[in-house]
Design a protein around this motif. Structure first.
Motif, PDB file in Angstrom:
ATOM      1  N   GLU A 115      -9.170  -8.772  -0.264  1.00  0.00           N
ATOM      2  CA  GLU A 115     -10.668  -9.810  -0.258  1.00  0.00           C
ATOM      3  C   GLU A 115     -11.657  -8.489   0.496  1.00  0.00           C
ATOM      4  OE1 GLU A 115     -11.490 -12.806   1.653  1.00  0.00           O
ATOM      5  OE2 GLU A 115     -10.540 -13.736   0.201  1.00  0.00           O
ATOM      6  N   GLN A 116     -10.601  -7.252   0.964  1.00  0.00           N
ATOM      7  CA  GLN A 116     -11.421  -6.298   2.072  1.00  0.00           C
ATOM      8  C   GLN A 116     -12.125  -5.063   1.134  1.00  0.00           C
ATOM      9  OE1 GLN A 116     -12.958  -6.573   5.201  1.00  0.00           O
ATOM     10  NE2 GLN A 116     -12.661  -8.238   4.943  1.00  0.00           N
ATOM     11  N   THR A 117     -11.443  -4.547  -0.099  1.00  0.00           N
ATOM     12  CA  THR A 117     -10.899  -3.318  -0.975  1.00  0.00           C
ATOM     13  C   THR A 117     -10.992  -3.936  -2.307  1.00  0.00           C
ATOM     14  OG1 THR A 117      -8.241  -3.591  -1.368  1.00  0.00           O
ATOM     15  CG2 THR A 117      -9.229  -2.584   0.901  1.00  0.00           C
ATOM     16  N   GLY A 118     -10.774  -5.019  -2.602  1.00  0.00           N
ATOM     17  CA  GLY A 118     -10.372  -5.613  -4.049  1.00  0.00           C
ATOM     18  C   GLY A 118      -9.588  -5.380  -4.788  1.00  0.00           C
ATOM     19  N   GLN A 119      -8.828  -4.576  -4.145  1.00  0.00           N
ATOM     20  CA  GLN A 119      -7.401  -4.596  -5.068  1.00  0.00           C
ATOM     21  C   GLN A 119      -6.308  -5.229  -5.662  1.00  0.00           C
ATOM     22  OE1 GLN A 119      -6.401  -2.034  -1.400  1.00  0.00           O
ATOM     23  NE2 GLN A 119      -4.690  -0.869  -2.492  1.00  0.00           N
ATOM     24  N   GLN A 120      -5.902  -5.824  -6.401  1.00  0.00           N
ATOM     25  CA  GLN A 120      -5.723  -6.602  -6.913  1.00  0.00           C
ATOM     26  C   GLN A 120      -3.926  -6.913  -7.308  1.00  0.00           C
ATOM     27  OE1 GLN A 120      -7.100  -9.730  -9.923  1.00  0.00           O
ATOM     28  NE2 GLN A 120      -9.013  -9.043  -9.886  1.00  0.00           N
ATOM     29  N   PHE A 121      -2.794  -7.324  -7.128  1.00  0.00           N
ATOM     30  CA  PHE A 121      -1.921  -7.526  -7.385  1.00  0.00           C
ATOM     31  C   PHE A 121      -1.124  -8.671  -7.254  1.00  0.00           C
ATOM     32  CE2 PHE A 121      -3.463  -5.455  -3.093  1.00  0.00           C
ATOM     33  CZ  PHE A 121      -2.646  -4.011  -2.518  1.00  0.00           C
ATOM     34  N   ALA A 138      -4.348  -1.005 -11.324  1.00  0.00           N
ATOM     35  CA  ALA A 138      -5.172   0.002 -10.991  1.00  0.00           C
ATOM     36  C   ALA A 138      -7.076  -0.030 -10.908  1.00  0.00           C
ATOM     37  CB  ALA A 138      -5.283   1.372 -12.349  1.00  0.00           C
ATOM     38  N   PRO A 139      -7.150   0.436 -10.304  1.00  0.00           N
ATOM     39  CA  PRO A 139      -9.108   0.144  -9.911  1.00  0.00           C
ATOM     40  C   PRO A 139      -9.259  -0.010 -11.469  1.00  0.00           C
ATOM     41  CG  PRO A 139      -8.140   1.750  -8.102  1.00  0.00           C
ATOM     42  CD  PRO A 139      -7.680   1.875  -9.556  1.00  0.00           C
ATOM     43  N   GLY A 140     -10.492  -0.909 -11.868  1.00  0.00           N
ATOM     44  CA  GLY A 140     -11.184  -1.217 -13.057  1.00  0.00           C
ATOM     45  C   GLY A 140     -10.229  -1.150 -14.514  1.00  0.00           C
ATOM     46  N   PHE A 151       0.395 -12.895   7.651  1.00  0.00           N
ATOM     47  CA  PHE A 151       1.217 -12.037   7.076  1.00  0.00           C
ATOM     48  C   PHE A 151      -0.181 -11.397   7.636  1.00  0.00           C
ATOM     49  CE2 PHE A 151      -1.141 -13.818   3.399  1.00  0.00           C
ATOM     50  CZ  PHE A 151      -1.662 -12.321   2.553  1.00  0.00           C
ATOM     51  N   THR A 152      -0.604  -9.733   7.155  1.00  0.00           N
ATOM     52  CA  THR A 152      -2.033  -9.431   7.509  1.00  0.00           C
ATOM     53  C   THR A 152      -1.463  -7.632   6.699  1.00  0.00           C
ATOM     54  OG1 THR A 152      -0.163  -7.505   9.126  1.00  0.00           O
ATOM     55  CG2 THR A 152      -1.872  -9.097   9.467  1.00  0.00           C
ATOM     56  N   TRP A 153      -2.640  -6.833   6.568  1.00  0.00           N
ATOM     57  CA  TRP A 153      -3.057  -6.072   5.867  1.00  0.00           C
ATOM     58  C   TRP A 153      -2.435  -4.517   6.150  1.00  0.00           C
ATOM     59  CZ3 TRP A 153      -3.460  -7.519   0.635  1.00  0.00           C
ATOM     60  CH2 TRP A 153      -4.644  -8.486   0.631  1.00  0.00           C
ATOM     61  N   ASN A 154      -1.954  -3.218   5.395  1.00  0.00           N
ATOM     62  CA  ASN A 154      -1.701  -2.314   5.493  1.00  0.00           C
ATOM     63  C   ASN A 154      -3.196  -0.938   5.137  1.00  0.00           C
ATOM     64  OD1 ASN A 154       1.174  -2.466   6.057  1.00  0.00           O
ATOM     65  ND2 ASN A 154       1.722  -3.035   4.008  1.00  0.00           N
ATOM     66  N   ARG A 155      -2.555   0.038   6.266  1.00  0.00           N
ATOM     67  CA  ARG A 155      -4.374   0.432   5.412  1.00  0.00           C
ATOM     68  C   ARG A 155      -4.045   0.978   4.393  1.00  0.00           C
ATOM     69  NH1 ARG A 155      -3.431   5.162  10.769  1.00  0.00           N
ATOM     70  NH2 ARG A 155      -3.981   4.069  12.781  1.00  0.00           N
ATOM     71  N   ASP A 156      -3.373   1.180   3.762  1.00  0.00           N
ATOM     72  CA  ASP A 156      -3.523   1.797   2.046  1.00  0.00           C
ATOM     73  C   ASP A 156      -4.180   0.293   1.476  1.00  0.00           C
ATOM     74  OD1 ASP A 156      -0.687   0.346   1.816  1.00  0.00           O
ATOM     75  OD2 ASP A 156       0.207   1.521   1.046  1.00  0.00           O
ATOM     76  N   GLY A 157      -3.963  -0.717   2.347  1.00  0.00           N
ATOM     77  CA  GLY A 157      -4.974  -1.799   1.489  1.00  0.00           C
ATOM     78  C   GLY A 157      -3.933  -2.646   0.830  1.00  0.00           C
ATOM     79  N   THR A 158      -2.399  -2.560   0.892  1.00  0.00           N
ATOM     80  CA  THR A 158      -1.315  -3.494   0.407  1.00  0.00           C
ATOM     81  C   THR A 158      -1.536  -4.664   1.304  1.00  0.00           C
ATOM     82  OG1 THR A 158       0.478  -1.741   1.645  1.00  0.00           O
ATOM     83  CG2 THR A 158      -0.438  -1.880  -1.232  1.00  0.00           C
ATOM     84  N   PRO A 159      -0.571  -5.792   1.224  1.00  0.00           N
ATOM     85  CA  PRO A 159      -0.080  -6.743   2.184  1.00  0.00           C
ATOM     86  C   PRO A 159       0.710  -5.951   3.234  1.00  0.00           C
ATOM     87  CG  PRO A 159       0.644  -7.595  -0.252  1.00  0.00           C
ATOM     88  CD  PRO A 159      -0.397  -5.794  -0.148  1.00  0.00           C
ATOM     89  N   SER A 160       0.984  -6.366   4.358  1.00  0.00           N
ATOM     90  CA  SER A 160       2.170  -6.617   5.324  1.00  0.00           C
ATOM     91  C   SER A 160       2.654  -7.922   5.567  1.00  0.00           C
ATOM     92  CB  SER A 160       1.397  -5.265   6.731  1.00  0.00           C
ATOM     93  OG  SER A 160       2.543  -5.676   6.981  1.00  0.00           O
ATOM     94  N   PHE A 161       3.418  -7.998   5.298  1.00  0.00           N
ATOM     95  CA  PHE A 161       4.210  -9.156   5.226  1.00  0.00           C
ATOM     96  C   PHE A 161       5.146  -8.824   6.152  1.00  0.00           C
ATOM     97  CE2 PHE A 161       3.493  -9.470   0.794  1.00  0.00           C
ATOM     98  CZ  PHE A 161       2.660 -10.608   0.742  1.00  0.00           C
ATOM     99  N   PRO A 162       5.170 -10.223   7.623  1.00  0.00           N
ATOM    100  CA  PRO A 162       6.314  -9.843   8.523  1.00  0.00           C
ATOM    101  C   PRO A 162       8.152 -10.430   7.282  1.00  0.00           C
ATOM    102  CG  PRO A 162       5.441 -12.385   8.073  1.00  0.00           C
ATOM    103  CD  PRO A 162       4.775 -11.118   7.290  1.00  0.00           C
TER     104      PRO A 162
END
Length: 365
Positions: free
Chosen positions: A246-252, A273-275, A341-352
């Motif tokens: 939700e912070q970056t808009g990245q879709q996974f 990919a963006p767009g 779970f949290t989020w990495n600096r590159d916007g990807t999910p960081s799962f435990p």
């Protein structure tokens, strides 16, 4: 003269008891449902969590105000199919969604308990018991799913080919159906991820020529046994789920890989990919390693088929998934768990790492 010390002692003991009670309430352990269960789908709506999961011969909805405790949850039977229909048996992986004020349940089913006749099975490259599995939709009208009246709506077209674990993918360009598919009607393996565009939640707009395969189990950890090279039997991509930063808009798309009754079952990740165009395979990139996988140190195996939900206060992200403690028992060993779970600096999910806890309860619970 002993009354005051006794009162102080009683107060101290009471304080310790309350502290212990508070500590117990602030942590939880996995699994969050003591009964066996798999393919969990959880959403939050109007201060309630709602869960569905695979129950095989019906669709049941649970509701709880606590994400981490479902043993005392209320239960409601949403749908039991009549016998003798194409969707009467092996109901798998139901999901509950709301679009434009209407509730929908998308689920997998087949007509004869995964048992095609020998006259049909002979066409498959490998034995293919799931040959007749297809996707179906229930529709429910009501302000909330607990009081909505659900009824069968339609089969979701997969071109008369194998389809399991379907989900909805929402995008600015429209609504899409992502599901586990084969290359051809009788291929049997591998199980890939397919995408089609929808006209509405129960109608596919894409002709078969437009159906796209956006992921195949090509990496060693997507195969069973690990790194299989001689053929694609048991190589799987399935259980796709949309996840948005939700912070970056990245879709996974977070999906399950390998074999669901095996210790190596895990989660992989595709990023749009963006767009990008969801129907263009080139716009999807696959993470080279699994993003959530077994933790032998805690006897947490076969972790997969996840869904994602917020904490009650909306500040935390949680993954709900199934896993096994004893993988030698296969599908029957699966139970439902959840972890933050949290989020990495590159916007990807960081799962435990998957485990049993105790863990801190969700914020606001």
């Amino acid at each position: 003269m002993f009354r005051l010390p006794q009162l102080l002692l009683n107060a101290t003991l009471a304080g310790l008891a309350w502290s212990q009670f508070s500590a117990n309430q602030s942590t939880y352990t996995n699994p969050i449902l003591s009964a066996a269960g798999a393919d969990p789908w959880v959403i939050r709506h109007n201060d309630w969590y709602y869960m569905t999961y695979t129950t095989n011969d019906h669709v049941t909805l649970l509701r709880s105000q606590r994400l981490t405790d479902w043993d005392d949850a209320e239960s409601r039977l949403l749908f039991t199919p009549p016998p003798g229909l194409n969707y009467s048996t092996d109901l798998w992986a139901p999901e509950l969604h709301q679009f434009n004020g209407t509730w929908f349940v998308i689920f997998t089913a087949d007509p004869r308990n995964d048992s095609p006749s020998p006259e049909v099975d002979m066409y498959c490259t490998y034995n293919c018991p799931a040959l007749h599995h297809r996707m179906y939709v229930l529709e429910g009208h009501g302000t909330d799913p607990w009081n909505a009246s659900f009824a069968y709506k339609s089969q979701l077209d997969t071109y008369d080919q194998f389809a399991i674990d379907g989900t909805y993918f929402q995008h600015s360009s429209g609504l899409y159906h992502v599901y586990s598919c084969w290359y051809t009607q009788y291929a049997a393996w591998p199980a890939n991820l397919c995408i089609t565009k929808l006209e509405n939640p129960w109608t596919v707009a894409s002709p078969f020529s437009d159906r796209q395969i956006i992921s195949v189990p090509s990496l060693p950890w997507e195969k069973t046994p690990y790194g299989r090279v001689e053929n694609d039997r048991l190589s799987s991509n399935e259980g796709p789920q949309q996840l948005i930063n939700e912070q970056t808009g990245q879709q996974f798309l977070i999906y399950s890989a390998a074999r669901s009754d095996n210790r190596n079952y895990c989660l992989g990740m595709l990023e749009l990919a963006p767009g990008g165009n969801p129907m263009n395979p080139a716009d999807w990139s696959k993470h080279p390693y699994p993003v959530f996988y077994q933790n032998p140190a805690e006897s947490a195996y076969g972790v997969g088929h996840a869904s994602f939900v917020k904490s009650p206060d909306g500040t935390e992200d949680w993954i709900v998934y199934h896993g096994m403690r004893d993988p030698t028992n296969g599908w029957s060993a699966r139970t439902i768990r959840t972890q933050k779970f949290t989020w990495n600096r590159d916007g990807t999910p960081s799962f435990p790492k998957p485990g049993y806890g105790p863990f801190q309860t969700p914020g606001g619970q």
